[in-house]
Design an enzyme around this catalytic site. Structure first.
Site, PDB file in Angstrom:
ATOM      1  N   ARG A  74      -0.254  12.236  -5.621  1.00  0.00           N
ATOM      2  CA  ARG A  74      -0.401  11.390  -4.436  1.00  0.00           C
ATOM      3  C   ARG A  74      -1.639  10.520  -4.578  1.00  0.00           C
ATOM      4  NH1 ARG A  74      -2.329  14.193  -0.592  1.00  0.00           N
ATOM      5  NH2 ARG A  74      -0.539  15.590  -0.415  1.00  0.00           N
ATOM      6  N   ASP A 199      -6.317 -11.307   3.505  1.00  0.00           N
ATOM      7  CA  ASP A 199      -5.010 -11.112   2.881  1.00  0.00           C
ATOM      8  C   ASP A 199      -4.706 -12.380   2.087  1.00  0.00           C
ATOM      9  OD1 ASP A 199      -2.281 -11.100   2.284  1.00  0.00           O
ATOM     10  OD2 ASP A 199      -1.742  -9.971   4.080  1.00  0.00           O
TER      11      ASP A 199
HETATM   12  N1  PLP Z   1       0.833  -9.718   3.962  1.00  0.00           N
HETATM   13  C1  PLP Z   1       1.542 -10.866   3.912  1.00  0.00           C
HETATM   14  C2  PLP Z   1       0.828 -12.182   3.994  1.00  0.00           C
HETATM   15  C3  PLP Z   1       2.937 -10.814   3.791  1.00  0.00           C
HETATM   16  O1  PLP Z   1       3.630 -11.963   3.747  1.00  0.00           O
HETATM   17  C4  PLP Z   1       3.574  -9.550   3.747  1.00  0.00           C
HETATM   18  C5  PLP Z   1       5.040  -9.448   3.656  1.00  0.00           C
HETATM   19  O2  PLP Z   1       5.761 -10.426   3.747  1.00  0.00           O
HETATM   20  C6  PLP Z   1       2.796  -8.396   3.810  1.00  0.00           C
HETATM   21  C7  PLP Z   1       1.421  -8.514   3.922  1.00  0.00           C
HETATM   22  C8  PLP Z   1       3.433  -7.039   3.782  1.00  0.00           C
HETATM   23  O3  PLP Z   1       3.827  -6.740   2.481  1.00  0.00           O
HETATM   24  P1  PLP Z   1       5.020  -5.699   2.148  1.00  0.00           P
HETATM   25  O4  PLP Z   1       6.298  -6.383   2.523  1.00  0.00           O
HETATM   26  O5  PLP Z   1       4.855  -5.468   0.675  1.00  0.00           O
HETATM   27  O6  PLP Z   1       4.781  -4.489   2.967  1.00  0.00           O
END
Ligand code: PLP
Length: 412
Positions: A74, A199
């Site tokens: 894990r 992000d």
């Molecule tokens: N962050 C962004 C900007 C995304 O576009 C997405 C999914 O589309 C995510 C996070 C979440 O990722 P996951 O689909 O791999 O959980």
């Protein structure tokens, strides 16, 4: 036994010659943190399918436990460890934690770093499920979320209180392809002693490395550009070793348990090898498409950061080395026109997700209306209009994509 220190960035696969230049991005995307000589000459990293690890003696088992060694899958897997070290190198981070999905990365970050009574400032527009986490998930645990328009970084100052622990945003922003100024936001947050998480999924480290612009943490959905082939889910958080270790030992171990499968790690390592090449092609095709859309009489607006007309173009030029395949646009024919346009496409797939070899198109307003049947609280993300069409430009011939789009637009 493999220990944490053996998989640190700059470990196997890096160059130890005195004064050696650090290998370039493309070379590290293929080689960093892996030496075939350590694996019987296997050029592709082996996939370790095991849930647990055996020790020759109780004393060695104890030593591994005391030093953060590999005990249970894990928390540790050698294939995943290569991926983590490689991503850390590409992002310019001290360390990386890879997890099962992008949402697992966001959740692990928030649940590990925030506690009851804390506040987090977020940009008003976020990926729809990050919106669900911030609107519904975190408040259940007594964490207050303060949405702010960070397009004007000065707006941050009024949102910060003595309880603010984190500033969180995406750039480019999903699904608008708006651009936020990482350095300007980080400077204001740091002046108040607050950490910044970005992000960077829409850009990938091939085009944007937020830590170089002052961010403290970077999030990726590995499902998107980094793996690049639409066949695997994954997520990552990158930053200082101390913080990532906290996410590992609290977040992954017992708060989420959202471990990445070793097969997924191997597929992501494979996709990562071509990341810089793919991003060049995504970017050049997207620019050609954005240009065409901007001049098309059926199109009302286009948002692509590398277009001179984009409001964040100057910031994009400052913090990104090029454009990705993500763009958004709206038609004069609005909501209904978007649906007619999408139904006329034959090459571009009507699908959520992004960053794949295949071009994908989605209409958030249609999906959010449909989701209401299942979840009455579902709503269109703040700042997203009913006309917005999101296009993830893939790796097909740009001329074929342009033909498909022109055909779609001819019928609205
Ligand atoms: N962050 C962004 C900007 C995304 O576009 C997405 C999914 O589309 C995510 C996070 C979440 O990722 P996951 O689909 O791999 O959980």
């Amino acid at each position: 036994m493999i220990t944490g220190s053996q998989i640190a960035p700059g470990g196997a696969g890096s160059d130890h010659r005195p004064n050696a230049r650090q290998p370039g991005f493309a070379t590290r995307a293929i080689h960093h943190a892996y030496d075939p000589a350590d694996h019987q000459g296997a050029v592709a990293p082996p996939v370790y399918f095991t849930s647990t690890y055996a020790f020759p003696s109780v004393a060695e088992n104890e030593e591994a436990a005391a030093q953060g060694g590999v005990l249970y899958a894990r928390e540790h897997n050698p294939t995943t460890a290569i991926l983590e070290a490689r991503l850390a190198s590409l992002e310019g981070a001290e360390a990386c934690l890879a997890v099962a999905t992008g949402m697992a990365a966001v959740g692990t970050l928030m649940l590990s770093l925030l506690s009851q009574g804390d506040e987090v400032v977020v940009h008003r527009t976020l990926y729809s499920n990050t919106v669900a986490l911030t609107e519904t998930g975190l408040p259940r645990f007594g964490i207050r979320v303060v949405p702010v328009d960070l397009a004007e970084p000065a707006n941050l100052d009024a949102a910060i209180t003595a309880r603010t622990k984190l500033v969180y945003f995406e750039t480019p922003v999903n699904p608008l392809s708006a651009v936020l100024d990482i350095a300007a936001i980080a400077a204001r947050a740091h002046a108040a002693g607050i950490a910044v998480a970005v992000d960077s999924t829409f850009a990938s480290p091939a085009l944007q490395r937020p830590l170089e612009h002052g961010a403290d943490l970077v999030i990726h959905s590995l499902t998107k550009y980094i793996s690049g082939h639409g066949d695997v889910l994954g997520g990552a958080v990158l930053g200082r070793a101390e913080t990532i270790s906290q996410l590992h030992s609290h977040g992954l171990r017992y708060l989420t348990g959202a471990t990445l499968s070793p097969m997924a790690a191997a597929l992501i390592l494979r996709g990562l090898k071509t990341l810089p090449l793919r991003m060049e092609r995504h970017g050049s095709s997207a620019l050609a498409i954005a240009d065409m859309l901007e001049k098309h009489p059926a199109v009302r607006w286009v948002s692509y950061p590398q277009l001179a007309s984009h409001s964040g173009h100057a910031v994009a030029c400052k913090q990104m080395s090029g454009g990705s395949g993500m763009l958004a646009f709206g038609l004069h024919a609005g909501f209904e026109g978007a649906r007619r346009f999408m139904d006329r496409l034959s090459l571009i797939a009507r699908a959520v997700s992004l960053g794949d070899a295949e071009s994908l198109v989605m209409h958030p307003a249609s999906l959010s209306r449909a989701r209401k049947a299942l979840r009455p609280e579902a709503h269109l993300t703040e700042g997203v209009g009913e006309d917005l069409i999101r296009l993830s430009v893939g790796l097909e011939d740009a001329d074929d994509l342009l033909d498909d789009l022109r055909h779609g637009l001819a019928g609205v």
